[in-house]
Design a protein around this motif. Sequence first.
Motif, PDB file in Angstrom:
ATOM      1  N   ASP A 453       1.115  -1.387  -0.042  1.00  0.00           N
ATOM      2  CA  ASP A 453      -0.093   0.113   0.405  1.00  0.00           C
ATOM      3  C   ASP A 453       1.054   1.076  -0.046  1.00  0.00           C
ATOM      4  OD1 ASP A 453      -2.805   0.762  -0.368  1.00  0.00           O
ATOM      5  OD2 ASP A 453      -3.118   1.187   1.531  1.00  0.00           O
ATOM      6  N   VAL A 454       2.142   1.300  -0.210  1.00  0.00           N
ATOM      7  CA  VAL A 454       3.181   2.603  -0.267  1.00  0.00           C
ATOM      8  C   VAL A 454       2.482   3.515  -1.557  1.00  0.00           C
ATOM      9  CG1 VAL A 454       4.915   3.165  -1.423  1.00  0.00           C
ATOM     10  CG2 VAL A 454       5.249   1.822   0.305  1.00  0.00           C
ATOM     11  N   ALA A 455       1.742   2.749  -3.017  1.00  0.00           N
ATOM     12  CA  ALA A 455       1.472   3.539  -3.872  1.00  0.00           C
ATOM     13  C   ALA A 455       0.200   4.663  -3.237  1.00  0.00           C
ATOM     14  CB  ALA A 455       0.777   2.126  -4.628  1.00  0.00           C
ATOM     15  N   ASP A 456      -0.679   3.961  -2.435  1.00  0.00           N
ATOM     16  CA  ASP A 456      -1.731   4.582  -2.200  1.00  0.00           C
ATOM     17  C   ASP A 456      -1.457   5.844  -1.073  1.00  0.00           C
ATOM     18  OD1 ASP A 456      -4.011   4.545  -3.715  1.00  0.00           O
ATOM     19  OD2 ASP A 456      -4.931   3.277  -2.277  1.00  0.00           O
ATOM     20  N   LEU A 457      -0.935   5.209   0.610  1.00  0.00           N
ATOM     21  CA  LEU A 457      -0.665   6.112   1.975  1.00  0.00           C
ATOM     22  C   LEU A 457       0.919   6.862   1.125  1.00  0.00           C
ATOM     23  CD1 LEU A 457      -0.683   3.405   4.489  1.00  0.00           C
ATOM     24  CD2 LEU A 457      -2.508   4.459   3.300  1.00  0.00           C
ATOM     25  N   VAL A 458       1.842   6.726   0.514  1.00  0.00           N
ATOM     26  CA  VAL A 458       2.899   7.388   0.421  1.00  0.00           C
ATOM     27  C   VAL A 458       2.793   8.302  -0.872  1.00  0.00           C
ATOM     28  CG1 VAL A 458       5.644   7.248   0.348  1.00  0.00           C
ATOM     29  CG2 VAL A 458       4.229   6.289   1.532  1.00  0.00           C
ATOM     30  N   TRP A 459       2.469   7.468  -2.169  1.00  0.00           N
ATOM     31  CA  TRP A 459       3.140   8.084  -3.778  1.00  0.00           C
ATOM     32  C   TRP A 459       1.513   8.794  -3.887  1.00  0.00           C
ATOM     33  CZ3 TRP A 459       5.691   3.001  -6.183  1.00  0.00           C
ATOM     34  CH2 TRP A 459       6.623   2.971  -5.514  1.00  0.00           C
ATOM     35  N   ARG A 460       0.319   8.239  -3.774  1.00  0.00           N
ATOM     36  CA  ARG A 460      -0.225   9.242  -3.992  1.00  0.00           C
ATOM     37  C   ARG A 460      -0.213  10.734  -3.591  1.00  0.00           C
ATOM     38  NH1 ARG A 460      -5.033   7.893  -6.512  1.00  0.00           N
ATOM     39  NH2 ARG A 460      -5.821   5.881  -6.558  1.00  0.00           N
ATOM     40  N   THR A 461       0.895  10.735  -2.180  1.00  0.00           N
ATOM     41  CA  THR A 461       0.696  12.403  -1.621  1.00  0.00           C
ATOM     42  C   THR A 461       2.321  13.192  -2.149  1.00  0.00           C
ATOM     43  OG1 THR A 461       1.344  11.363   0.124  1.00  0.00           O
ATOM     44  CG2 THR A 461      -0.775  12.274  -0.054  1.00  0.00           C
ATOM     45  N   THR A 462       2.695  12.097  -3.041  1.00  0.00           N
ATOM     46  CA  THR A 462       4.057  12.758  -2.607  1.00  0.00           C
ATOM     47  C   THR A 462       4.397  12.871  -4.443  1.00  0.00           C
ATOM     48  OG1 THR A 462       5.124  10.686  -2.576  1.00  0.00           O
ATOM     49  CG2 THR A 462       4.738  11.888  -0.153  1.00  0.00           C
ATOM     50  N   ARG A 463       3.148  11.689  -5.082  1.00  0.00           N
ATOM     51  CA  ARG A 463       4.307  11.357  -6.323  1.00  0.00           C
ATOM     52  C   ARG A 463       2.576  11.534  -7.331  1.00  0.00           C
ATOM     53  NH1 ARG A 463       7.597   6.413  -7.625  1.00  0.00           N
ATOM     54  NH2 ARG A 463       9.702   6.453  -6.025  1.00  0.00           N
ATOM     55  N   LYS A 464       2.568  13.177  -7.371  1.00  0.00           N
ATOM     56  CA  LYS A 464       1.209  13.206  -8.090  1.00  0.00           C
ATOM     57  C   LYS A 464       1.061  12.513  -9.635  1.00  0.00           C
ATOM     58  CE  LYS A 464       0.685  17.804  -6.168  1.00  0.00           C
ATOM     59  NZ  LYS A 464       0.453  19.638  -6.324  1.00  0.00           N
ATOM     60  N   SER A 465       2.157  12.161 -10.090  1.00  0.00           N
ATOM     61  CA  SER A 465       2.024  11.580 -11.538  1.00  0.00           C
ATOM     62  C   SER A 465       1.468   9.874 -11.454  1.00  0.00           C
ATOM     63  CB  SER A 465       3.706  11.941 -12.447  1.00  0.00           C
ATOM     64  OG  SER A 465       4.121  11.646 -11.708  1.00  0.00           O
ATOM     65  N   ASP A 466       1.321   9.537 -10.423  1.00  0.00           N
ATOM     66  CA  ASP A 466       1.391   7.991  -9.859  1.00  0.00           C
ATOM     67  C   ASP A 466      -0.062   8.098  -9.842  1.00  0.00           C
ATOM     68  OD1 ASP A 466       2.146   5.419  -8.875  1.00  0.00           O
ATOM     69  OD2 ASP A 466       1.283   5.251  -7.419  1.00  0.00           O
ATOM     70  N   ALA A 467      -1.266   9.351  -9.908  1.00  0.00           N
ATOM     71  CA  ALA A 467      -2.553   8.390 -10.191  1.00  0.00           C
ATOM     72  C   ALA A 467      -2.804   7.843 -11.321  1.00  0.00           C
ATOM     73  CB  ALA A 467      -3.332   9.950  -9.726  1.00  0.00           C
ATOM     74  N   ASN A 468      -2.582   8.173 -12.499  1.00  0.00           N
ATOM     75  CA  ASN A 468      -2.708   7.400 -13.397  1.00  0.00           C
ATOM     76  C   ASN A 468      -2.115   5.886 -13.539  1.00  0.00           C
ATOM     77  OD1 ASN A 468      -3.683   9.740 -14.108  1.00  0.00           O
ATOM     78  ND2 ASN A 468      -2.363   9.610 -15.979  1.00  0.00           N
ATOM     79  N   ASN A 469      -1.442   5.361 -12.563  1.00  0.00           N
ATOM     80  CA  ASN A 469      -0.870   4.149 -12.571  1.00  0.00           C
ATOM     81  C   ASN A 469      -1.684   3.169 -12.248  1.00  0.00           C
ATOM     82  OD1 ASN A 469       1.446   4.453 -13.930  1.00  0.00           O
ATOM     83  ND2 ASN A 469       2.613   5.392 -11.886  1.00  0.00           N
ATOM     84  N   HIS A 470      -3.173   3.316 -11.626  1.00  0.00           N
ATOM     85  CA  HIS A 470      -3.966   3.040 -10.584  1.00  0.00           C
ATOM     86  C   HIS A 470      -5.229   2.582 -11.274  1.00  0.00           C
ATOM     87  CE1 HIS A 470      -1.705   4.088  -6.908  1.00  0.00           C
ATOM     88  NE2 HIS A 470      -1.425   4.540  -6.872  1.00  0.00           N
ATOM     89  N   PHE A 471      -5.594   2.823 -12.606  1.00  0.00           N
ATOM     90  CA  PHE A 471      -6.558   1.868 -13.223  1.00  0.00           C
ATOM     91  C   PHE A 471      -5.942   2.314 -15.118  1.00  0.00           C
ATOM     92  CE2 PHE A 471      -6.549   6.554 -13.612  1.00  0.00           C
ATOM     93  CZ  PHE A 471      -6.997   7.263 -15.518  1.00  0.00           C
ATOM     94  N   ALA A 472      -6.995   1.672 -15.600  1.00  0.00           N
ATOM     95  CA  ALA A 472      -7.006   1.623 -17.140  1.00  0.00           C
ATOM     96  C   ALA A 472      -8.687   1.326 -17.700  1.00  0.00           C
ATOM     97  CB  ALA A 472      -6.277   0.460 -17.656  1.00  0.00           C
ATOM     98  N   ASP A 473      -9.015   2.660 -17.997  1.00  0.00           N
ATOM     99  CA  ASP A 473     -10.718   2.784 -18.129  1.00  0.00           C
ATOM    100  C   ASP A 473     -10.403   1.898 -19.855  1.00  0.00           C
ATOM    101  OD1 ASP A 473     -10.829   4.041 -16.317  1.00  0.00           O
ATOM    102  OD2 ASP A 473     -11.630   6.034 -17.466  1.00  0.00           O
TER     103      ASP A 473
END
Length: 723
Positions: A453-473
């Motif tokens: 859960d580093v991607a949610d608890l750490v990177w979502r607030t320290t890496r704005k560009s990570d948001a698009n890595n969590h999904f694909a419509d």
Amino acid sequence: MTFSTLTLEDLLEARDLYHVHLTKKENVVATAIGRYRIRKKDKDAKRAEAVDVERIRQKVVRSSARTLANSEVKPWSWPCILVFVKEWAQKGDFHARPDQMIPYYLYLPDGRMVPTCVVLAETNNAPVPPLTGLQFPPQLIGGGYPVLTTVQGQQRVGSLACLVTDGLAVYALTNRHVTGLPGQDVTSVIAGRETLLGKSATTQLARKPFCEVFEGWPGAKTFVNIDAGLIRVDDLSRWTAQVFGIGELDEMIDLYIDTLSLDWLGRRVRAFGAASGQLQGVIQGFFYRYRAMGGEESVAELLIGPEDETKPLPSVPGDSGTLWFVESPGEDRLPQRGKRAERWRPLAMQWGGHRFLTQHQGDSYQFVLATSLSTICRELDVEIVRDWNIGHSEYWGKVGHYQVAAKACGVFSAGALKDLFRLNQDRISFAESDISNGTVKKFSSHEFVPLADVADLVWRTTRKSDANNHFADMDAPSETFGGKTLLELCKDPKQITPAIWIDFYKSIHARSHGALPFRVWQGFDEMVAAVKKGDVTRYICLAGTMAHYVGDACQPLHVSQYHHGTNAAEHDVHEVYETRMLDRNAAELVAGVNKAIGSRRAKLIAKNGHEAAVATVKLMQKTFAAIKPLDIVKLYNESSGIERVPYMWSKLKTKTCAVIADGALCLASLWQSAWEAGQGSSIPLSKIKAVDKAALVKLYNTPTFYVSLSLTKVAPLLKGGPK
């Protein structure tokens, strides 16, 4: 001579009589009610019982400074007035100005003696570092999360304490200095978007006369700082009465003149601050007198210090509003999910702190200042809400991700890789038993976060560009591509390239370009490189953090344009399905996933990063086929209120367990494939061990580690793939 019979009221009376005498001394910083602090290196510190006071006093004048770091309260420490001073001085230093020496005792009118305890505590005026790493909620919000307001063009950050009610409406409690003036908009960042939580209510309180709060106790011209404000909640369905990192609330501690005693000193307390994460400490003192101005004095009800006096309590201003808890005695704990669970009773709300410098290499030593929750509720005429939207794990919204990763660690055949992931399961996730019963271990975001859960608890607030890595419509059709969706188009592996996906998203005018499979591609390549270098720590860190994205790939709403339903009324469908439903049924989920996996084990499914992306897309296609996103939305609309979660679980339980099982197997297979591609068999067995957590923290906090990039920018990093 003994002072064990002195009561808290006696100490308050003595300090009230001598308040002018003490505060007029140039060296005095503040005073508090407490127990005598014994230096850890003093010979008397090892005694099992109290010794003669006068003999100790003789040693005091010849000893080194007593600081917060080198002293502690012993079981036999006598009640006293704590006097904090800027500089340490010996008795002989006061020959020129004897009036500046702090008396050993304060005498009450009837002859009773109250001892003083002098503590060196130089004020730390160093600037507070800027806030970083705030943990914002992915969906559900409650105590322990950040709250934002803007006052005079400046954004203020505080912590939410808990939900309260006046019988007519439900409010979120925090500090008055956080909520601002009545009618002020109050927001937080939910699922990556700034969201209005409500408006600051008219009911708020700055301070009250001490004699009104503690009627009958001495405290003329003294005010208790309360600093409490309410936020009128707009959409209660988004909220939970639980506090993040703590769990469900037990009964509130009711502190007033009949229950507040010196016996509370030394009790262990804990909290979860929005800025600092997990905090632990002990009650060090009462009625900390921190300011005197215009003939009036201000006190804080509670003084909380670190549990381990050799380390600072790392609380910062963004923790204002944090709710502090005291552990319930074993016999008071309430049953939870069929077992006796650890419960923490809400005690006080933090509103500030006082930082000191010690003489130990200039380290800072932090005290937290707080007001008891019972005082706040009484003065605001509200009650805490304990039963709204509960039943989540202490870190709600993580059950699905933790279960995917935890199960993946246990589906290897015999060999070094099986041993490696068995030894590092607690680095990547939690034991399935902990996930099942909702008692995952506590952690501090400043120390270590489970990798899944580093991607949610750490990177979502320290890496704005990570948001698009969590999904694909992948279910939106494109006329440019013959009316096909990405799900259909990518049945041909050659279509799984950043260039084609960018063109596809542009053709449907997508606002966000989901890059989930390419994030896995990138991670796979980096895992292979780490194995080739024999860097097991880096391999585990990559494997664990990549687990989050593979976990997203087996969640149907992360594959769909209907992530938040089809209209505004269905916006919470993702949070209900992925968070509330899984958290409330964690035990059944773990059992169902185990049943769905059966005897299946990890296998080789990729030789390179592109094949890893192809495997991820196949997982997404299989997930979409098993659970149609619009079917989830339909079930959401067929139910409402408290019946919604059990209804959706009854309809989706089996299929949800199946897709999570597929996700765990895919994840483990990718780990094994990268190990094989990097020739992991050549790594010596001496490296097959639990990796150092501090090394993992350093890695995932390094901006260049597994760097988060948009779909456009990630392309140059990806090796191989269709030409």
